[in-house]
Write a protein that holds these residues in place. Structure first.
Motif, PDB file in Angstrom:
ATOM      1  N   GLU A 131       0.846  -1.183   0.000  1.00  0.00           N
ATOM      2  CA  GLU A 131       0.000   0.000   0.000  1.00  0.00           C
ATOM      3  C   GLU A 131       0.888   1.242   0.000  1.00  0.00           C
ATOM      4  O   GLU A 131       1.821   1.354   0.797  1.00  0.00           O
ATOM      5  CB  GLU A 131      -0.915   0.028   1.229  1.00  0.00           C
ATOM      6  N   VAL A 132       0.604   2.172  -0.895  1.00  0.00           N
ATOM      7  CA  VAL A 132       1.370   3.425  -0.979  1.00  0.00           C
ATOM      8  C   VAL A 132       0.713   4.416  -0.029  1.00  0.00           C
ATOM      9  O   VAL A 132      -0.093   5.257  -0.440  1.00  0.00           O
ATOM     10  CB  VAL A 132       1.410   3.951  -2.425  1.00  0.00           C
ATOM     11  N   ARG A 133       1.063   4.317   1.249  1.00  0.00           N
ATOM     12  CA  ARG A 133       0.364   5.139   2.241  1.00  0.00           C
ATOM     13  C   ARG A 133       1.282   5.453   3.410  1.00  0.00           C
ATOM     14  O   ARG A 133       1.924   4.569   3.979  1.00  0.00           O
ATOM     15  CB  ARG A 133      -0.894   4.418   2.743  1.00  0.00           C
TER      16      ARG A 133
ATOM     17  N   LEU B 141       4.685  -0.728  -5.318  1.00  0.00           N
ATOM     18  CA  LEU B 141       5.029  -0.895  -3.915  1.00  0.00           C
ATOM     19  C   LEU B 141       5.142   0.458  -3.239  1.00  0.00           C
ATOM     20  O   LEU B 141       5.461   1.467  -3.868  1.00  0.00           O
ATOM     21  CB  LEU B 141       6.343  -1.675  -3.796  1.00  0.00           C
ATOM     22  N   GLY B 142       4.932   0.476  -1.935  1.00  0.00           N
ATOM     23  CA  GLY B 142       4.823   1.737  -1.216  1.00  0.00           C
ATOM     24  C   GLY B 142       6.079   2.173  -0.501  1.00  0.00           C
ATOM     25  O   GLY B 142       7.193   2.071  -1.015  1.00  0.00           O
ATOM     26  N   ILE B 143       5.912   2.621   0.754  1.00  0.00           N
ATOM     27  CA  ILE B 143       6.996   3.222   1.506  1.00  0.00           C
ATOM     28  C   ILE B 143       7.913   2.143   2.080  1.00  0.00           C
ATOM     29  O   ILE B 143       7.473   1.055   2.455  1.00  0.00           O
ATOM     30  CB  ILE B 143       6.433   4.120   2.629  1.00  0.00           C
ATOM     31  N   LYS B 144       9.204   2.467   2.123  1.00  0.00           N
ATOM     32  CA  LYS B 144      10.195   1.527   2.627  1.00  0.00           C
ATOM     33  C   LYS B 144      10.833   1.997   3.925  1.00  0.00           C
ATOM     34  O   LYS B 144      11.052   1.218   4.843  1.00  0.00           O
ATOM     35  CB  LYS B 144      11.275   1.297   1.576  1.00  0.00           C
ATOM     36  N   THR B 145      11.160   3.272   4.030  1.00  0.00           N
ATOM     37  CA  THR B 145      11.816   3.775   5.238  1.00  0.00           C
ATOM     38  C   THR B 145      11.526   5.257   5.382  1.00  0.00           C
ATOM     39  O   THR B 145      11.094   5.921   4.426  1.00  0.00           O
ATOM     40  CB  THR B 145      13.339   3.539   5.169  1.00  0.00           C
ATOM     41  N   ILE B 146      11.760   5.773   6.583  1.00  0.00           N
ATOM     42  CA  ILE B 146      11.556   7.184   6.857  1.00  0.00           C
ATOM     43  C   ILE B 146      12.629   7.664   7.813  1.00  0.00           C
ATOM     44  O   ILE B 146      13.117   6.907   8.660  1.00  0.00           O
ATOM     45  CB  ILE B 146      10.142   7.439   7.440  1.00  0.00           C
ATOM     46  N   ALA B 147      13.033   8.916   7.652  1.00  0.00           N
ATOM     47  CA  ALA B 147      14.038   9.530   8.526  1.00  0.00           C
ATOM     48  C   ALA B 147      13.617  10.962   8.815  1.00  0.00           C
ATOM     49  O   ALA B 147      13.010  11.626   7.968  1.00  0.00           O
ATOM     50  CB  ALA B 147      15.419   9.508   7.863  1.00  0.00           C
ATOM     51  N   PHE B 148      13.938  11.436  10.025  1.00  0.00           N
ATOM     52  CA  PHE B 148      13.596  12.792  10.441  1.00  0.00           C
ATOM     53  C   PHE B 148      14.869  13.587  10.674  1.00  0.00           C
ATOM     54  O   PHE B 148      15.870  13.051  11.175  1.00  0.00           O
ATOM     55  CB  PHE B 148      12.756  12.772  11.721  1.00  0.00           C
ATOM     56  N   SER B 149      14.827  14.864  10.326  1.00  0.00           N
ATOM     57  CA  SER B 149      15.948  15.740  10.631  1.00  0.00           C
ATOM     58  C   SER B 149      16.041  15.945  12.136  1.00  0.00           C
ATOM     59  O   SER B 149      15.043  15.788  12.855  1.00  0.00           O
ATOM     60  CB  SER B 149      15.773  17.085   9.915  1.00  0.00           C
ATOM     61  N   PRO B 150      17.236  16.285  12.657  1.00  0.00           N
ATOM     62  CA  PRO B 150      17.372  16.439  14.122  1.00  0.00           C
ATOM     63  C   PRO B 150      16.416  17.462  14.720  1.00  0.00           C
ATOM     64  O   PRO B 150      15.952  17.287  15.853  1.00  0.00           O
ATOM     65  CB  PRO B 150      18.836  16.872  14.286  1.00  0.00           C
ATOM     66  N   SER B 151      16.088  18.522  13.996  1.00  0.00           N
ATOM     67  CA  SER B 151      15.168  19.528  14.516  1.00  0.00           C
ATOM     68  C   SER B 151      13.715  19.106  14.397  1.00  0.00           C
ATOM     69  O   SER B 151      12.837  19.723  15.012  1.00  0.00           O
ATOM     70  CB  SER B 151      15.372  20.844  13.765  1.00  0.00           C
ATOM     71  N   GLY B 152      13.433  18.067  13.601  1.00  0.00           N
ATOM     72  CA  GLY B 152      12.064  17.631  13.389  1.00  0.00           C
ATOM     73  C   GLY B 152      11.308  18.437  12.368  1.00  0.00           C
ATOM     74  O   GLY B 152      10.110  18.207  12.159  1.00  0.00           O
ATOM     75  N   GLN B 153      11.956  19.376  11.701  1.00  0.00           N
ATOM     76  CA  GLN B 153      11.269  20.222  10.731  1.00  0.00           C
ATOM     77  C   GLN B 153      11.079  19.538   9.387  1.00  0.00           C
ATOM     78  O   GLN B 153      10.244  19.982   8.592  1.00  0.00           O
ATOM     79  CB  GLN B 153      12.034  21.534  10.548  1.00  0.00           C
ATOM     80  N   LEU B 154      11.851  18.504   9.115  1.00  0.00           N
ATOM     81  CA  LEU B 154      11.745  17.802   7.841  1.00  0.00           C
ATOM     82  C   LEU B 154      11.713  16.307   8.076  1.00  0.00           C
ATOM     83  O   LEU B 154      12.315  15.797   9.028  1.00  0.00           O
ATOM     84  CB  LEU B 154      12.916  18.146   6.915  1.00  0.00           C
ATOM     85  N   ALA B 155      11.026  15.618   7.186  1.00  0.00           N
ATOM     86  CA  ALA B 155      11.039  14.157   7.136  1.00  0.00           C
ATOM     87  C   ALA B 155      11.382  13.747   5.718  1.00  0.00           C
ATOM     88  O   ALA B 155      10.994  14.410   4.749  1.00  0.00           O
ATOM     89  CB  ALA B 155       9.695  13.577   7.549  1.00  0.00           C
ATOM     90  N   ALA B 156      12.142  12.664   5.597  1.00  0.00           N
ATOM     91  CA  ALA B 156      12.485  12.101   4.290  1.00  0.00           C
ATOM     92  C   ALA B 156      11.910  10.694   4.235  1.00  0.00           C
ATOM     93  O   ALA B 156      12.250   9.850   5.066  1.00  0.00           O
ATOM     94  CB  ALA B 156      13.990  12.088   4.072  1.00  0.00           C
ATOM     95  N   ALA B 157      11.028  10.444   3.270  1.00  0.00           N
ATOM     96  CA  ALA B 157      10.380   9.143   3.126  1.00  0.00           C
ATOM     97  C   ALA B 157      10.882   8.480   1.852  1.00  0.00           C
ATOM     98  O   ALA B 157      10.771   9.052   0.771  1.00  0.00           O
ATOM     99  CB  ALA B 157       8.861   9.304   3.080  1.00  0.00           C
ATOM    100  N   GLY B 158      11.464   7.282   1.999  1.00  0.00           N
ATOM    101  CA  GLY B 158      11.963   6.537   0.860  1.00  0.00           C
ATOM    102  C   GLY B 158      10.953   5.505   0.404  1.00  0.00           C
ATOM    103  O   GLY B 158      10.428   4.735   1.219  1.00  0.00           O
TER     104      GLY B 158
END
Length: 512
Positions: A202-204, A225-242
């Motif tokens: 599921e792409v969600r 196929l959908g999401i595989k991993t996620i990472a957050f910046s140290p400040s929490g202002q950004l998220a990167a979703a792979g």
């Protein structure tokens, strides 16, 4: 860069304490050693009742937990009071996980088949049970501020999340999620939002508040196929979703909606611009001076505003042979004696196009090696590292300020570990070989560990010390320290001028 002697350690069980004063590792399956994190001298030694499967420091660095999954036992040792010990026995329920609470006052164990989670209080000796935990690798997640614990649950064929107050283990909120088969939950660094990752079919991607309100729902595409991993910046202002389509979505915390999509290129085609103020002569890399040249290439990065060209620095791992006595590279020389040592370095790439090798996943096998398997932000949040699993030998460095590709690091073997320095903006990498690679905005370097008499442990994992001055290179049955001197003066700058004193590399012989 200096290296310590090697020490025995079983199953990669080697961890620094959160305060950075001690190092815990397992030797001989049953023995837990506590060493000084700087001098590596043995401070304490504890013996467990069975083979140790997992070790974990308490958040306050005062105790160490040893889990023995085969016997469903947990033993806890105190560094401040060696006479105090604790043993937890799950009995016939079995044991698959044991974690510390964020306040270091309780231990949470998960039984086999995820039948229940037991909360063992170390202060009151009371026991509490939590039902319906979902059978995923990490159903328990603590918030960064330590006040809350989120638990992924499966009730009546539907996914739920329960949020508990750690201080008294009361239920703060409980809500159902819109996921079809929840696979992971993550707290944001500001401890106000919970990210829910749905199954790969599921792409969600869902974002919920602590009270259970749906803040955002991300479905960037429909089929695949959908999401595989996620990472957050140290400040929490950004998220990167792979995602499995080999793309990375950058998500700001204001809206939790994607603002740009970064795609891993398969080839670099644009020409290399000339660096400003080029040096009059090229510097040679020697045994006492490991410097890395760089070049800039152009690559296209897709953004919300369209496609634009950005300059990218490309490095490639290269092996060469070196005369130890004269400390000068030997070109086209066959190994002919003990004085010829094989070394490694990064070299610039001017070839156009520069093709990045890739592998084709087997469509008949589950969990294909496709998309960003490694994804993390630097300590200052200005750079993002990714490794595309179908390009296992390549590391991509993305510039968050320009939302474009900054550097490409091409290696001869697949990347087994890549971690950012917790204090300085630099990335350490391993490829399962006796080599250590490092990147920073000023440049990069590669060092081969030389040993006489026996083979060097092949590093497969990395543990940074909390102060960022050294790191532990973890092999399957051993570990050794890598000490970094003067972090701002190791590398050659990208414009060809040295940014400081050359890096001093001591090829110290490792001894058991």
């Amino acid at each position: 860069m200096n290296f310590s002697d090697s020490f025995n350690s079983n199953n990669r069980l080697c961890h620094f304490s959160p305060d950075g004063t001690s190092l815990a590792h397992v030797d001989g399956h049953y023995k837990l050693f506590i060493r000084n994190a700087r001098t590596l001298t043995v401070q304490q030694m504890f013996t467990c009742l069975d083979e140790i499967s997992h070790i974990s420091w308490s958040p306050d660095s005062s105790m160490v937990l040893c889990a023995m999954y085969k016997r469903a036992l947990v033993q806890i040792f105190s560094l401040e009071n060696t006479d105090w010990t604790c043993k937890i026995d799950e009995g016939s329920y079995g044991l698959v996980s044991a974690v510390w609470s964020s306040d270091s006052l309780s231990v949470l164990t998960t039984s086999e088949f995820s039948l229940r989670i037991t909360v063992w209080s170390l202060t009151t000796k009371s026991v509490a049970y939590i039902k319906y935990p979902k059978a995923i690798p990490a159903p328990i997640q603590f918030s960064e501020d330590g006040q809350y614990m989120a638990l992924a649950e499966r009730r009546e064929c539907a996914d739920h999340v329960s949020v508990f107050l750690v201080s008294n283990w009361t239920l703060a909120s409980h809500f159902a999620t819109e996921s079809s088969d929840l696979q992971s939950i993550r707290w944001t660094p500001d401890s106000v939002t919970i990210a829910v990752l749905d199954t790969c079919t599921e792409v969600r991607l869902l974002f919920y508040s602590v009270l259970g309100h749906l803040v955002s729902k991300m479905e960037p595409y429909l089929n695949g196929l959908g999401i595989k991993t996620i990472a957050f910046s140290p400040s929490g202002q950004l998220a990167a979703a792979g995602f499995y389509n080999q793309s990375i979505h950058i998500i700001p915390h204001m809206t939790w909606k994607s603002i740009t999509r970064l795609k891993h290129p398969s080839a670099i085609t644009a020409p290399t611009p000339k660096p400003p103020n080029p040096p009059t002569s090229a510097e040679n890399t020697t045994a006492s001076s490991m410097t890395a040249d760089s070049t800039a290439v152009s690559c296209t990065g897709e953004t919300a505003a369209g496609r634009k060209k950005e300059f990218v620095t490309v490095y490639k791992e290269t092996d060469y042979r070196m005369d130890v006595l004269s400390a000068s590279p030997i070109v086209n020389m066959q190994p002919s004696g003990p004085l010829k040592v094989k070394q490694v370095r990064y070299e610039l790439v001017e070839q156009r196009p520069f093709d990045i090798p890739f592998t084709t996943p087997d469509p008949e096998k589950p969990n294909p090696k496709l998309g960003p398997g490694l994804l993390s932000f630097s300590c200052n949040g200005l750079y993002l590292m990714s490794r595309n699993d179908n390009q296992p030998c390549t590391v991509y460095i993305w510039n968050i300020r320009t939302l474009s590709l900054d550097s490409v690091l091409q290696h001869n073997e697949p990347i087994t570990a890549a971690q950012w320095d917790p204090v300085h903006c630099r990335l350490a990498m391993l490829t399962g070989t006796p080599k250590v690679f490092m990147w920073s905005p000023e440049g990069c370097m590669a060092v081969r560990i030389v040993e006489t008499g026996r083979s060097v442990p092949n590093g497969v994992d990395i543990r940074w010390h909390p102060d960022g001055h050294h790191l532990a290179v973890i092999a399957k049955h051993a570990f050794f320290m890598c000490y970094i001197q003067q972090p701002q003066q190791h590398l050659q700058s990208r414009n060809g001028k040295e940014s400081g004193a050359p890096l001093q590399v001591q090829q110290k012989v490792l001894e058991a």
